[in-house]
Every structure is written in structure tokens, then in C-alpha cells.
Design a protein around this motif. Sequence first.
Motif, PDB file in Angstrom:
ATOM      1  N   UNK A 211       0.928  19.936 -20.820  1.00  9.59           N
ATOM      2  CA  UNK A 211       1.487  21.334 -20.221  1.00  9.59           C
ATOM      3  C   UNK A 211       0.173  22.239 -20.276  1.00  9.59           C
ATOM      4  N   UNK A 212      -0.177  22.851 -19.242  1.00  8.97           N
ATOM      5  CA  UNK A 212      -1.268  23.754 -19.307  1.00  8.97           C
ATOM      6  C   UNK A 212      -1.177  24.859 -19.770  1.00  8.97           C
ATOM      7  N   UNK A 213      -0.075  25.751 -19.678  1.00  6.94           N
ATOM      8  CA  UNK A 213       0.194  27.010 -20.208  1.00  6.94           C
ATOM      9  C   UNK A 213       1.432  27.235 -20.029  1.00  6.94           C
ATOM     10  N   UNK A 214       2.011  28.547 -20.393  1.00  6.75           N
ATOM     11  CA  UNK A 214       3.416  28.714 -20.789  1.00  6.75           C
ATOM     12  C   UNK A 214       4.183  29.401 -19.627  1.00  6.75           C
ATOM     13  N   UNK A 215       3.777  29.640 -18.333  1.00  7.95           N
ATOM     14  CA  UNK A 215       4.379  29.836 -17.085  1.00  7.95           C
ATOM     15  C   UNK A 215       5.559  29.042 -16.635  1.00  7.95           C
ATOM     16  N   UNK A 216       6.532  29.628 -16.438  1.00 15.28           N
ATOM     17  CA  UNK A 216       7.794  28.761 -15.744  1.00 15.28           C
ATOM     18  C   UNK A 216       7.623  28.021 -14.829  1.00 15.28           C
ATOM     19  N   UNK A 217       6.520  28.179 -14.046  1.00 17.89           N
ATOM     20  CA  UNK A 217       6.199  27.302 -12.763  1.00 17.89           C
ATOM     21  C   UNK A 217       5.472  26.032 -13.335  1.00 17.89           C
TER      22      UNK A 217
ATOM     23  N   UNK B 286     -10.164  15.236 -14.462  1.00 15.66           N
ATOM     24  CA  UNK B 286     -10.056  16.752 -14.920  1.00 15.66           C
ATOM     25  C   UNK B 286      -8.912  17.250 -14.433  1.00 15.66           C
ATOM     26  N   UNK B 287      -8.164  17.853 -14.963  1.00 17.18           N
ATOM     27  CA  UNK B 287      -6.957  18.757 -14.635  1.00 17.18           C
ATOM     28  C   UNK B 287      -7.160  20.032 -15.030  1.00 17.18           C
ATOM     29  N   UNK B 288      -7.470  20.904 -14.086  1.00 17.09           N
ATOM     30  CA  UNK B 288      -8.123  22.308 -14.416  1.00 17.09           C
ATOM     31  C   UNK B 288      -7.045  23.194 -14.992  1.00 17.09           C
ATOM     32  N   UNK B 289      -5.769  22.972 -14.484  1.00 16.93           N
ATOM     33  CA  UNK B 289      -4.692  24.121 -14.982  1.00 16.93           C
ATOM     34  C   UNK B 289      -4.961  25.239 -13.880  1.00 16.93           C
ATOM     35  N   UNK B 290      -4.118  26.400 -14.017  1.00 21.03           N
ATOM     36  CA  UNK B 290      -4.473  27.368 -13.325  1.00 21.03           C
ATOM     37  C   UNK B 290      -5.522  28.148 -13.776  1.00 21.03           C
TER      38      UNK B 290
ATOM     39  N   UNK C  83      -3.413  30.499 -25.313  1.00 21.90           N
ATOM     40  CA  UNK C  83      -4.228  30.687 -24.188  1.00 21.90           C
ATOM     41  C   UNK C  83      -4.023  29.558 -23.288  1.00 21.90           C
ATOM     42  N   UNK C  84      -4.361  29.908 -21.894  1.00 20.52           N
ATOM     43  CA  UNK C  84      -4.190  28.534 -20.879  1.00 20.52           C
ATOM     44  C   UNK C  84      -5.440  27.667 -21.066  1.00 20.52           C
ATOM     45  N   UNK C  85      -5.139  26.659 -20.587  1.00 20.96           N
ATOM     46  CA  UNK C  85      -6.052  25.550 -20.789  1.00 20.96           C
ATOM     47  C   UNK C  85      -5.907  24.505 -19.506  1.00 20.96           C
ATOM     48  N   UNK C  86      -6.796  23.544 -19.610  1.00 17.95           N
ATOM     49  CA  UNK C  86      -7.014  22.305 -18.816  1.00 17.95           C
ATOM     50  C   UNK C  86      -7.021  21.090 -19.603  1.00 17.95           C
ATOM     51  N   UNK C  87      -7.238  20.206 -19.122  1.00 17.95           N
ATOM     52  CA  UNK C  87      -7.333  18.606 -19.740  1.00 17.95           C
ATOM     53  C   UNK C  87      -8.286  17.784 -18.968  1.00 17.95           C
ATOM     54  N   UNK C  88      -9.428  17.245 -20.174  1.00 18.06           N
ATOM     55  CA  UNK C  88     -10.199  16.230 -19.422  1.00 18.06           C
ATOM     56  C   UNK C  88      -9.654  14.974 -20.124  1.00 18.06           C
ATOM     57  N   UNK C  89      -9.397  14.069 -19.246  1.00 21.91           N
ATOM     58  CA  UNK C  89      -8.710  12.638 -19.767  1.00 21.91           C
ATOM     59  C   UNK C  89      -9.650  11.620 -19.571  1.00 21.91           C
ATOM     60  N   UNK C  90     -10.246  10.939 -20.639  1.00 29.23           N
ATOM     61  CA  UNK C  90     -11.327   9.642 -20.523  1.00 29.23           C
ATOM     62  C   UNK C  90     -10.483   8.533 -20.729  1.00 29.23           C
ATOM     63  N   UNK C  91      -9.806   8.095 -19.888  1.00 29.14           N
ATOM     64  CA  UNK C  91      -9.244   6.776 -19.974  1.00 29.14           C
ATOM     65  C   UNK C  91      -9.810   5.539 -20.231  1.00 29.14           C
TER      66      UNK C  91
ATOM     67  N   UNK D 298     -14.113  10.672 -12.018  1.00 26.73           N
ATOM     68  CA  UNK D 298     -13.580   9.881 -10.945  1.00 26.73           C
ATOM     69  C   UNK D 298     -12.840  10.520  -9.939  1.00 26.73           C
ATOM     70  N   UNK D 299     -12.207  11.856 -10.433  1.00 23.43           N
ATOM     71  CA  UNK D 299     -11.376  12.792  -9.787  1.00 23.43           C
ATOM     72  C   UNK D 299     -11.033  13.908 -10.474  1.00 23.43           C
ATOM     73  N   UNK D 300     -10.887  14.993  -9.958  1.00 24.91           N
ATOM     74  CA  UNK D 300     -10.551  16.381 -10.297  1.00 24.91           C
ATOM     75  C   UNK D 300      -9.353  16.855  -9.881  1.00 24.91           C
ATOM     76  N   UNK D 301      -8.323  17.659 -10.343  1.00 25.22           N
ATOM     77  CA  UNK D 301      -7.330  18.216  -9.901  1.00 25.22           C
ATOM     78  C   UNK D 301      -7.501  19.669  -9.993  1.00 25.22           C
ATOM     79  N   UNK D 302      -7.552  20.495  -8.880  1.00 25.81           N
ATOM     80  CA  UNK D 302      -7.992  21.742  -8.998  1.00 25.81           C
ATOM     81  C   UNK D 302      -6.979  22.491  -7.966  1.00 25.81           C
TER      82      UNK D 302
END
Length: 225
Positions: free
Chosen positions: A47-53, A135-139, A121-129, A156-160
Amino acid sequence: MKITFLGHASFLIEIENIKIIVDPFISRNPLAKDINLAALNADFILVTHAHEDHMADVEIIAKASDAIVVSNFEIVSYFEKLGIKGHPMNHGGTWEFDFGKVTYTNAVHSSSFPDGSYGGNPGGFLIQAKHKNMYIAGDTSLTMDMKLIPLKAKLDVAILPVGDNFTMGVDDAIIASDFLECSKIIGCHFDTFGYIEINHEEAIKKFYDKNKDLMLLKIGEDIQL
């Protein structure tokens, strides 16, 4: 690694036999009506942040599948009070999970629970599998902190987010891809409601003209990396 778009900013990421759901907002998203929420199982929910969406369906999915919620301290504490297991993180922190290494990254946005209380605080995630990095940037807006990501991992990919108004739009997402040194981008946070509707052909062409690939997946569509 298999990535399935569940609408808005929600994704199902499958790494070997582990299922990770990101920011589940499905039951309250009319565009995602064909997604069977009851059939979604997860080992982890990011979960990147607490907004309902971004967290509307965390409780139902977590309780049905006994998933572990990974997020900031405030969000994890919120769900632990509901009897849900969690792993709290904060900016710059890294933890080794069963599916790989996760770093909680900066995002420039806001974050509050549906009742208006502080959501951390809002955030994102860097996943090193094991074999792929994403990279998931979040809002977020465009931020210079994105330049730090390729210092840690070759993506390899980023979600923006590309919907503009509440987050960065297409033009800033192109700059973000430069900062990230990543030419393969999955768009999110677009079309769900009027403020963030985009022209798909125009957005894809703008990326193409910069020798980049913007994927605007249909809900339920997946890609394999």
C-alpha cells in the motif's frame, strides 16, 4: 514475473509462486467490475498511501487470504488494529521478503485515511526480485529523488501515474523515465474519473517519440517480464 492490471493503481504481481497485490481499489471502481474480488488471493499487499482509492479493498483481501500488509508505519498500525498482519516500513528502509528485496521510496503527494486522519507519508516501492527489478512510484509528482533509484538497481520496468491533476501527467512521466533510466513504463492512475482521463494514443506516441514504451494495459490484461 507476471504483472496484471486490476484498474486505477491496482496490480497483481506474481513472482514465482508468490502473489503481491498493490493498492487494491476494485470493488468501488466501476471500471473494474469484471474483476472477481473474491477470487483474488495474496501473500502480500503493498500500500503506497492511505487514500481510499488505494486501500479500499485491503481488509477484505487480507482477511480472506491471510496476506501481510506492507506499508508505512501508520497504515500498517491501522490494519493491525483490524486483526491484519503487517510489516511497517519508512522512507529509505529496505527489507528482504520471500519474493525479493523491497525499499520504501519517497513520493510527493498527500496521505490521509477516509475519516481525514493522518495516514503517514506517501511512498513507493523498489522491488528487487531474483531476476527482475521494478519500481512502483505510487501517487507522486515528478521528483528528483527518482534519480536515486538507478543507483540502487537497474530497472526492468517502472509503474508510473500518468493521469495528471492529482499526480504527474504524461510529459512529467517521460522525464521521470529519464531519471529512472528505464524505457519500459506501465501507466496507472488514469481514466478512473473525469479529472484523470487521458488520450491513450497521444500518450503512447509521446513516449514512442522518445524511444520509450508506455503500456496502458486494459483492466485484467497482463504482461510477462
